[in-house]
Scaffold this motif. Structure first.
Motif, short mmCIF file in Angstrom:
data_model
loop_
_atom_site.label_atom_id
_atom_site.label_comp_id
_atom_site.label_asym_id
_atom_site.label_seq_id
_atom_site.Cartn_x
_atom_site.Cartn_y
_atom_site.Cartn_z
N ARG A 43 0.80 -1.22 0.00
CA ARG A 43 0.00 0.00 0.00
C ARG A 43 0.84 1.28 0.00
NH1 ARG A 43 -2.35 3.16 3.80
NH2 ARG A 43 -1.60 1.89 5.51
N LYS A 44 1.99 1.25 0.64
CA LYS A 44 2.81 2.45 0.75
C LYS A 44 3.98 2.49 -0.24
CE LYS A 44 1.66 3.45 5.52
NZ LYS A 44 2.20 3.67 6.88
N SER A 52 1.63 12.82 -11.75
CA SER A 52 1.72 13.26 -10.36
C SER A 52 2.40 14.63 -10.28
CB SER A 52 2.51 12.26 -9.52
OG SER A 52 2.68 12.77 -8.20
N ASN A 86 -5.72 10.05 -8.49
CA ASN A 86 -4.52 10.52 -7.81
C ASN A 86 -4.08 9.47 -6.81
OD1 ASN A 86 -4.42 13.02 -9.10
ND2 ASN A 86 -5.87 13.91 -7.66
N GLN A 88 -1.92 8.37 -3.65
CA GLN A 88 -1.34 9.01 -2.47
C GLN A 88 0.19 9.00 -2.52
OE1 GLN A 88 -2.46 7.26 1.27
NE2 GLN A 88 -1.26 8.71 2.45
N PHE A 89 0.75 7.89 -2.99
CA PHE A 89 2.20 7.78 -3.05
C PHE A 89 2.69 7.81 -4.50
CE2 PHE A 89 0.97 5.78 0.98
CZ PHE A 89 1.66 6.60 1.85
#
Length: 149
Positions: A43-44, A52, A86, A88-89
């Motif tokens: 997830r990260k 971006s 978008n 997040q990372f």
């Protein structure tokens, strides 16, 4: 993979010729883990997103070391629909010239392997970036034409 190497993930959407697909070639060498969906990746992990507003940099090193990098392997014709959300990372890369045989000399038309190598290089994993692109006859050219050496 040694302790110092980062995890690489390729979300393969099967939109290009598999014979020319760089992420599939890297997977054959066990340098990239292939996933069918982005939510099957950590997830990260940093997602390479050409749209971006946040550019990839050395500041991302800790996240990359801990969670890895994700490249979404899709056709250039599909990028706008694929990257409409978008992340997040999500991180974009600086303007770079492609060295791959399909888009040689074109700005920002990197193969998945080139994108991964650029992200590794920019986050301080230069040796892994060079080793990754060494699997391609044009790999060292990517670093030369972009003044990475």
């Amino acid at each position: 993979m040694t302790e110092n190497q980062i995890k690489l993930y390729g979300v393969h959407l099967n939109q290009d010729d598999p014979k020319k697909n760089t992420v599939l070639k890297l997977a054959k060498y066990k340098l990239v883990t292939i996933r069918k969906k982005i939510y099957h990746c950590p997830r990260k992990a940093i997602i390479l997103d050409p749209f971006s507003p946040i550019q990839f940099s050395l500041k991302d090193r800790d996240m990359v070391a801990k969670y890895g990098i994700i490249v979404i392997d899709c056709s250039w014709e599909q990028t706008e629909s694929i990257f409409k959300q978008n992340f997040q990372f999500g991180r974009s890369l600086p303007h770079l010239l492609a060295a791959n045989t399909v888009n040689y000399g074109k700005w920002d038309r990197l193969s998945s392997a080139e994108a991964l190598a650029a992200a590794m290089y920019l986050s301080g994993f230069q040796d892994q970036a060079k080793f990754t692109l060494s699997k391609f006859s044009w790999g060292s050219e990517f670093f030369k034409i972009n003044n990475f050496q």
